[in-house]
Motif scaffolding. Structure first.
Motif, PDB file in Angstrom:
ATOM      1  N   ILE A 109       0.961  -1.229  -0.027  1.00  0.00           N
ATOM      2  CA  ILE A 109      -0.200  -0.080   0.061  1.00  0.00           C
ATOM      3  C   ILE A 109       0.844   1.163  -0.019  1.00  0.00           C
ATOM      4  O   ILE A 109       0.573   1.955  -0.770  1.00  0.00           O
ATOM      5  CB  ILE A 109      -1.140  -0.076   1.469  1.00  0.00           C
ATOM      6  N   ARG A 111       4.794   3.045   1.694  1.00  0.00           N
ATOM      7  CA  ARG A 111       6.043   3.061   2.704  1.00  0.00           C
ATOM      8  C   ARG A 111       6.347   4.685   3.091  1.00  0.00           C
ATOM      9  O   ARG A 111       6.353   5.317   2.473  1.00  0.00           O
ATOM     10  CB  ARG A 111       7.112   2.435   1.847  1.00  0.00           C
ATOM     11  N   TYR A 113       8.586   6.909   5.399  1.00  0.00           N
ATOM     12  CA  TYR A 113      10.114   7.221   6.057  1.00  0.00           C
ATOM     13  C   TYR A 113      10.186   8.257   6.866  1.00  0.00           C
ATOM     14  O   TYR A 113       9.734   9.370   6.729  1.00  0.00           O
ATOM     15  CB  TYR A 113      11.182   7.623   4.726  1.00  0.00           C
TER      16      TYR A 113
ATOM     17  N   PHE B  59      10.271  13.834   6.226  1.00  0.00           N
ATOM     18  CA  PHE B  59       9.166  12.864   5.966  1.00  0.00           C
ATOM     19  C   PHE B  59       9.284  12.549   4.627  1.00  0.00           C
ATOM     20  O   PHE B  59       9.189  13.482   3.718  1.00  0.00           O
ATOM     21  CB  PHE B  59       7.579  13.247   6.550  1.00  0.00           C
ATOM     22  N   ARG B  60       8.796  11.209   4.098  1.00  0.00           N
ATOM     23  CA  ARG B  60       8.996  10.836   2.915  1.00  0.00           C
ATOM     24  C   ARG B  60       7.780   9.907   2.799  1.00  0.00           C
ATOM     25  O   ARG B  60       7.788   8.947   3.678  1.00  0.00           O
ATOM     26  CB  ARG B  60      10.408  10.559   2.327  1.00  0.00           C
ATOM     27  N   ALA B  61       6.892   9.838   1.824  1.00  0.00           N
ATOM     28  CA  ALA B  61       6.033   8.788   1.697  1.00  0.00           C
ATOM     29  C   ALA B  61       6.072   8.203   0.129  1.00  0.00           C
ATOM     30  O   ALA B  61       6.246   8.939  -0.798  1.00  0.00           O
ATOM     31  CB  ALA B  61       4.751   9.294   1.904  1.00  0.00           C
ATOM     32  N   GLU B  62       6.238   6.611  -0.055  1.00  0.00           N
ATOM     33  CA  GLU B  62       6.088   6.319  -1.358  1.00  0.00           C
ATOM     34  C   GLU B  62       4.815   5.598  -1.071  1.00  0.00           C
ATOM     35  O   GLU B  62       4.596   4.819  -0.418  1.00  0.00           O
ATOM     36  CB  GLU B  62       7.014   5.347  -1.384  1.00  0.00           C
ATOM     37  N   MET B  63       4.001   5.978  -2.005  1.00  0.00           N
ATOM     38  CA  MET B  63       2.383   5.365  -2.209  1.00  0.00           C
ATOM     39  C   MET B  63       2.121   4.711  -3.489  1.00  0.00           C
ATOM     40  O   MET B  63       2.688   4.781  -4.631  1.00  0.00           O
ATOM     41  CB  MET B  63       1.564   6.252  -2.023  1.00  0.00           C
ATOM     42  N   GLY B  64       1.210   3.592  -3.292  1.00  0.00           N
ATOM     43  CA  GLY B  64       0.987   2.975  -4.617  1.00  0.00           C
ATOM     44  C   GLY B  64      -0.985   3.125  -4.625  1.00  0.00           C
ATOM     45  O   GLY B  64      -1.373   4.118  -4.081  1.00  0.00           O
ATOM     46  N   ILE B  67      -3.575   3.454  -1.550  1.00  0.00           N
ATOM     47  CA  ILE B  67      -4.033   4.999  -0.968  1.00  0.00           C
ATOM     48  C   ILE B  67      -5.252   5.419  -1.473  1.00  0.00           C
ATOM     49  O   ILE B  67      -5.341   5.607  -3.133  1.00  0.00           O
ATOM     50  CB  ILE B  67      -2.558   5.825  -1.150  1.00  0.00           C
TER      51      ILE B  67
END
Lengths: 164, 107
Positions: A109, A111, A113, B59-64, B67
């Protein structure tokens, strides 16, 4: 003419039938604890993609708290909150959190950091869920250990797979 | 340019842990939907969002596709010094978005 005696020849068979019926009723409760124990140990078998995240490292249960509603009316948007127990200091902080789904067509879904500057290892978002399933959050700590939590959500209207 | 809404305090005391919330207007197409002519709508999601505070990544977000549409993220940071909190994100088509907010730190 002999009147058939009901009790004698049939009784053992009937008793056996009732005993088996009762056993069937009781069986699910007997096995439930074992099923639950299995859930806790094998999150990688639920979602193989977790192995890519942990690179094979052992994942322990705990430290992570995954807040999801028990029942979601609409799988297109389910609010969730992940919090990880951590002092968030320079020496001990949460590096990242992976969020995985058991039944979505794409199991990863998101990730997230973090770093020691986060102050608090907590994230809230909204996710899609394609059907009733388990959702797993895995946290990677600065010491290289992995911790997880699992939540089960019953989804009434599933996301992704319909044409809406 | 994608629209976004950011909610965070304008000022904080030094050392306070503050909550930052951002919602981006984006359909987060899954790639499983079809238009009225039956053609597949290609997947297109905001796949990455980066937040900098005073120039440093916080802050860093990797989303698919998992979401929900109009991605919403809430997270925390420590108020260290007055400065700008900058948000930047990019979707699968390469379209980028940017927003920033000033944080005043007292004490």
């Amino acid at each position: 003419m002999r009147t058939p005696r009901l009790a004698d020849p049939d009784a053992p068979a009937r008793r056996g039938f009732f005993a088996r019926a009762a056993a069937l009723l009781v069986a699910p409760w007997c096995f439930a604890p074992f099923a639950r124990a299995q859930d806790a140990t094998s999150i990688e078998t639920i979602v193989p993609a977790i192995r890519d995240f942990t690179k094979g490292a052992q994942v322990r249960k705990g430290k992570v708290k995954l807040d999801l509603p028990r029942l979601a009316d609409n799988g297109n948007s389910v609010a969730l909150k992940i919090s990880v127990q951590s002092p968030m200091s320079q020496a001990d902080f949460v590096r990242s959190v992976g969020l995985f789904s058991e039944k979505n067509p794409r199991p990863v879904i998101a990730r997230f950091y973090f770093g020691p500057r986060a102050g608090k290892a907590e994230i809230a978002s909204r996710i899609r869920l394609a059907g009733t399933q388990r959702v797993i959050a895995v946290a990677e700590l600065s010491d290289g250990s992995f911790w997880s939590d699992t939540a089960t959500v019953d989804v009434t209207l599933s996301a992704c797979l319909d044409a809406s | 340019m994608m629209l976004s809404r950011i909610q965070m305090p304008q000022s904080a005391k030094r050392g306070d842990v503050i909550e930052i919330r951002i919602a981006i207007q984006h359909p987060m197409e899954t790639g499983y939907r079809h238009d009225e002519l039956g053609r597949a709508i290609p997947a297109n999601v905001v796949n990455r969002m980066l937040v900098r505070y005073g120039g440093d990544e916080i802050f860093r977000a990797e989303m698919g596709t998992g979401i929900a549409a109009n991605p919403y993220l809430a997270f925390f940071t420590i108020a260290q010094a007055s400065g700008e909190v900058e948000f930047s994100w990019v979707d699968d088509t390469g379209e980028t978005g940017f927003a920033k907010q000033t944080l005043t730190v007292e004490g």
